[in-house]
Design an enzyme around this catalytic site. Structure first.
Site, PDB file in Angstrom:
ATOM      1  CG  ASP A   1      -1.975  -1.094   1.150  1.00  0.00           C
ATOM      2  OD1 ASP A   1      -2.131  -1.720   0.088  1.00  0.00           O
ATOM      3  OD2 ASP A   1      -2.643  -1.317   2.165  1.00  0.00           O
ATOM      4  NE  ARG A  54      -9.032  -2.484  -1.159  1.00  0.00           N
ATOM      5  CZ  ARG A  54      -8.910  -2.453   0.146  1.00  0.00           C
ATOM      6  NH1 ARG A  54      -7.731  -2.579   0.712  1.00  0.00           N
ATOM      7  NH2 ARG A  54      -9.978  -2.285   0.899  1.00  0.00           N
TER       8      ARG A  54
END
Length: 174
Positions: A1, A54
């Protein structure tokens, strides 16, 4: 991330394979002050193969520039390639998507998630085959990446081949 006020990040020539939640850019409402105006990210020449969601999901970043990537086989009924999501009070998610190839993708763009509205999305010159595209409710207020840096896209119709042949470790010459 990519989170916690990171800025000017590049992700390139990576093969993501059978991921569930591949990449989140901007992670938490409680951290929005550190993320606003940052998290500017470029993702190019990456292969997202059977990645469920994602790829990436964007919150608080503008622009996230995605170009010359290949997205393949995200078709499980709930999957999506790219999400631009933001709260109604904080209009900070912006994704510039150009010269990519999408093959068999449930949703090319996920327009908002849960309690979040769709952020901003600009789509240019993408190849979309056997995939669903719905940007209803999305804005177009994405910062043009060329205002931050110069770049050259591969404009050929064979982005899938270029990416598949070039991703991964140990490949030096491109």
């Amino acid at each position: 991330d990519i989170k916690d006020g990171s800025d000017l990040i590049t992700v390139s020539w990576v093969h993501f394979f059978e991921c569930d939640k591949t990449m989140l850019i901007g992670h938490d409402d409680n951290n929005s002050a550190a993320d606003f105006g940052k998290l500017r990210t470029t993702i190019h020449h990456c292969y997202f193969e059977r990645c469920r969601t994602r790829s990436p999901r964007v919150r608080y970043a503008n622009p996230v520039h995605i170009y010359n990537c290949y997205f393949e086989d995200v078709f499980d009924g709930v999957g999506y390639a790219i999400a631009s999501a933001e709260t109604s009070d904080e209009k900070e998610a912006g994704v510039w998507v150009e010269w990519n190839h999408f093959l068999d993708v449930d949703k090319v763009i996920h327009a908002g998630i849960g309690d979040y509205d769709c952020g901003h999305v600009v789509l240019r010159n993408n190849v979309i085959v056997g995939s669903n595209l719905d940007t209803d409710g999305c804005g177009t207020g994405v910062n043009d990446p060329s205002n931050f840096y110069g770049y050259t896209v591969d404009e050929e119709g064979n982005i899938d081949d270029i990416v598949r042949d070039g991703v991964g470790t140990g490949i030096i010459a491109r």
